[in-house]
Scaffold this active site. Structure first.
Site, short mmCIF file in Angstrom:
data_model
loop_
_atom_site.label_atom_id
_atom_site.label_comp_id
_atom_site.label_asym_id
_atom_site.label_seq_id
_atom_site.Cartn_x
_atom_site.Cartn_y
_atom_site.Cartn_z
N TYR A 139 17.38 -12.36 0.10
CA TYR A 139 18.20 -13.04 -0.98
C TYR A 139 18.14 -14.50 -1.03
O TYR A 139 18.17 -14.99 0.17
CB TYR A 139 19.37 -12.38 -1.31
N ASP A 155 35.98 -9.02 13.41
CA ASP A 155 35.04 -8.54 14.67
C ASP A 155 36.00 -8.02 15.95
O ASP A 155 35.61 -7.23 16.48
CB ASP A 155 33.70 -9.46 14.97
C1 LIG Z 1 27.83 -19.02 15.48
C2 LIG Z 1 28.01 -17.78 14.60
C3 LIG Z 1 26.73 -17.22 13.97
C4 LIG Z 1 27.00 -15.92 13.22
N1 LIG Z 1 25.88 -15.52 12.50
C5 LIG Z 1 25.72 -14.39 11.94
C6 LIG Z 1 24.63 -13.62 11.37
O1 LIG Z 1 23.77 -14.54 11.04
N2 LIG Z 1 24.80 -12.60 10.57
C7 LIG Z 1 25.70 -11.97 10.80
O2 LIG Z 1 25.95 -10.69 10.07
N3 LIG Z 1 26.96 -12.19 11.47
C8 LIG Z 1 26.91 -13.45 12.08
N4 LIG Z 1 28.13 -13.69 12.82
C9 LIG Z 1 29.24 -12.99 12.65
C10 LIG Z 1 30.08 -13.07 11.28
O3 LIG Z 1 30.56 -14.10 11.08
C11 LIG Z 1 31.14 -11.95 11.78
O4 LIG Z 1 30.65 -10.55 12.04
C12 LIG Z 1 32.21 -11.72 10.55
O5 LIG Z 1 32.06 -12.84 9.59
C13 LIG Z 1 33.43 -11.61 10.94
O6 LIG Z 1 34.12 -12.74 11.42
P1 LIG Z 1 35.06 -12.93 12.60
O7 LIG Z 1 35.94 -14.15 12.10
O8 LIG Z 1 35.84 -11.83 12.93
O9 LIG Z 1 34.04 -13.38 13.82
P2 LIG Z 1 33.26 -14.75 13.79
O10 LIG Z 1 32.85 -15.31 12.74
O11 LIG Z 1 32.20 -14.46 14.99
O12 LIG Z 1 34.21 -15.85 14.61
C14 LIG Z 1 34.81 -15.47 15.83
C15 LIG Z 1 35.11 -17.08 16.26
O13 LIG Z 1 36.05 -17.05 17.49
C16 LIG Z 1 35.56 -17.93 18.30
N5 LIG Z 1 36.00 -17.69 19.58
C17 LIG Z 1 35.39 -16.76 20.69
N6 LIG Z 1 36.42 -16.73 21.69
C18 LIG Z 1 37.20 -17.52 21.56
C19 LIG Z 1 38.33 -17.92 22.46
N7 LIG Z 1 38.64 -17.21 23.49
N8 LIG Z 1 39.37 -18.73 21.98
C20 LIG Z 1 39.02 -19.63 20.64
N9 LIG Z 1 37.96 -19.20 20.01
C21 LIG Z 1 37.22 -18.26 20.35
C22 LIG Z 1 34.16 -18.23 18.18
O14 LIG Z 1 33.51 -19.15 18.50
C23 LIG Z 1 33.92 -17.87 16.71
O15 LIG Z 1 34.15 -19.25 16.05
C24 LIG Z 1 28.03 -15.25 13.22
C25 LIG Z 1 29.28 -15.53 14.10
C26 LIG Z 1 29.18 -16.75 14.68
C27 LIG Z 1 30.04 -17.34 15.56
#
Ligand SMILES: Cc1cc2nc3c(=O)[nH]c(=O)nc-3n(C[C@H](O)[C@H](O)[C@H](O)COP(=O)(O)OP(=O)(O)OC[C@H]3O[C@@H](n4cnc5c(N)ncnc54)[C@H](O)[C@@H]3O)c2cc1C
Length: 404
Positions: free
Chosen positions: A219, A298
């Site tokens: 998309y 996540d």
């Molecule tokens: C760089 C990156 C690229 C991604 N690309 C994709 C993609 O192409 N397609 C897809 O489906 N999903 C992708 N994801 C995952 C997607 O963003 C998540 O599945 C979804 O948005 C849920 O978000 P979340 O905030 O739970 O986790 P996330 O978006 O993964 O964020 C978790 C954050 O916690 C930080 N972190 C980890 N451990 C620690 C710690 N001990 N202390 C402090 N901070 C910490 C990480 O650096 C990250 O920024 C990606 C995630 C990241 C980090």
């Protein structure tokens, strides 16, 4: 001494940033600690279905997001050879049916818009390059131990939210032994300039091709200047992280012209740089948090991307968390248990539905033929409406379950 309204959030991904904004909206102070030195310009497209877009809009993000989003006009489901199996209207339909739009956006545009909103919110302090390691509870809340630039630092708050993603440190610290399970597939992603792809693939639509043991989604993103392509294939060797380098020639060889539509191969061939990540989810956790600590996004419920709800569920978590803490700000532990109670059933249902879709998407042989027949018989709008329970969700649904 902890400020009575400071909440510490570990992780400035989509979930952590949205949680910080939702908490600040309810007059909490937020210390947001992110391990990465800078927020990576990486990732694939993300679908913001109405259950997520309504929350972002309520947080005042519409104007920041609009320059980057694309409103897809339809969802097209095709066989590998390009036979149209089903078309479901999007465009204005979701807004009329669910009260919020269906958007697609690039992950880094979404993250950048959230970071801008965080920077404009004085009650949120974002610290990059700060890895959360541990926590200790005390009478005033808790102390969070982190590392920044080789130094140990402490932060204090009434609650700690582990929004630290798939490989969550805080999930382990909370005693969960479950390790994310590899689904046997990797997702290959690339961005292609819109002018380099066949015309029908740069149109505002979500395209899904179902092949045998492989599928492809495309998309437009970045205000329709680029086309996002994600191919999902069997893989045996998961490389760590979100951005392992991948070889476009190898990918093209796995989409042979005898089976795949020429425009699919043209799209794959037009991409210069491919990256891949290994797909994981986790069996649903029976409890998420303990005391003044909980998990979000996540970290709490990693899911496979086959329902495009990973980011949306993290955004929903953030809204409910803000509401629960605002409801009983003097009793954060009860607020976190109410948040978990309100979220666990729904996120488990979505995790399972995503896993089931993965099985259906990758059917081969006679089962794939039956799948095609079922799709051909299905009225287009039904393709979307069978997910009313996902897209129609509102934070008010969770709020109504809070009782004093
Ligand atoms: C760089 C990156 C690229 C991604 N690309 C994709 C993609 O192409 N397609 C897809 O489906 N999903 C992708 N994801 C995952 C997607 O963003 C998540 O599945 C979804 O948005 C849920 O978000 P979340 O905030 O739970 O986790 P996330 O978006 O993964 O964020 C978790 C954050 O916690 C930080 N972190 C980890 N451990 C620690 C710690 N001990 N202390 C402090 N901070 C910490 C990480 O650096 C990250 O920024 C990606 C995630 C990241 C980090």
């Amino acid at each position: 001494m902890a400020s009575s309204r400071t909440v510490v959030v570990a992780g400035a991904g989509i979930g952590g940033l949205t949680a910080a904004l939702a908490l600040a909206k309810h007059n909490f102070r937020v210390v947001l600690l992110e391990a990465a030195e800078r927020l990576e310009e990486t990732g694939a497209g993300i679908q913001l279905s109405p259950n997520a877009s309504r929350i972002l809009i309520a947080l005042g993000l519409r104007e920041r997001l609009e320059p980057h989003i694309v409103v897809p006009e339809e969802l097209r489901v095709m066989s590998a050879s390009g036979r149209m199996l089903a078309r479901a209207p999007l465009g204005a339909d979701p807004e009329a049916r669910y009260g919020a739009p269906y958007w697609v956006i690039h992950r880094c545009d979404l993250q950048a818009a959230l970071v801008e909103a965080v920077a404009a919110t004085p009650d949120i302090a974002l610290h990059l390059g700060t890895r959360v390691e541990d926590f200790a509870c005390d009478r005033n809340g808790l102390t969070v131990a982190a590392h920044r630039g080789g130094l140990s630092i402490d932060d204090h708050g009434i609650a700690l939210i582990g929004a630290d993603g798939l490989w969550s440190t805080l999930r382990r610290r909370l005693g969960h032994r479950a390790v994310p399970r590899f689904a046997g597939h990797a997702a290959w992603r690339a961005l292609v300039p819109a002018e380099a792809v066949p015309l029908e693939l740069s149109a505002p639509a979500i395209n899904l091709w179902l092949g045998s043991r492989a599928h492809l989604v495309s998309y437009p993103v970045r205000a329709a200047r680029m086309v996002n392509a994600v191919a999902i294939l069997r893989d045996t060797a998961p490389a760590p992280g979100w951005s392992a380098p991948a070889d476009g020639h190898e990918l093209l060889a796995r989409f042979p012209p005898a089976k795949w539509q020429a425009s699919v191969r043209a799209l794959l061939g037009a991409a210069e740089h491919w990256q891949k990540w290994a797909l994981h989810d986790c069996a649903p956790l029976r409890r998420w948090g303990k005391g003044p600590v909980t998990l979000l996004g996540d970290a709490a419920h990693p899911m496979l991307p086959y329902l495009a709800q990973g980011a949306a569920m993290a955004i929903e978590d953030a809204a409910v968390l803000g509401d629960c803490l605002a409801f009983t700000p003097d009793d954060p532990e009860s607020a976190l248990r109410a948040y978990e109670k309100s979220r666990r059933g729904r996120t488990t249902q979505v995790q399972r539905a995503a896993r089931r879709n993965g099985i259906v998407y990758h059917l081969g042989g006679a089962a794939a033929w039956l799948r095609a027949l079922a799709l051909l018989a299905m009225p287009g709008p039904r393709l979307i409406r069978r997910y009313d329970w996902v897209y129609g969700w509102k934070p008010a649904d969770a709020r109504s379950t809070l009782t004093r």
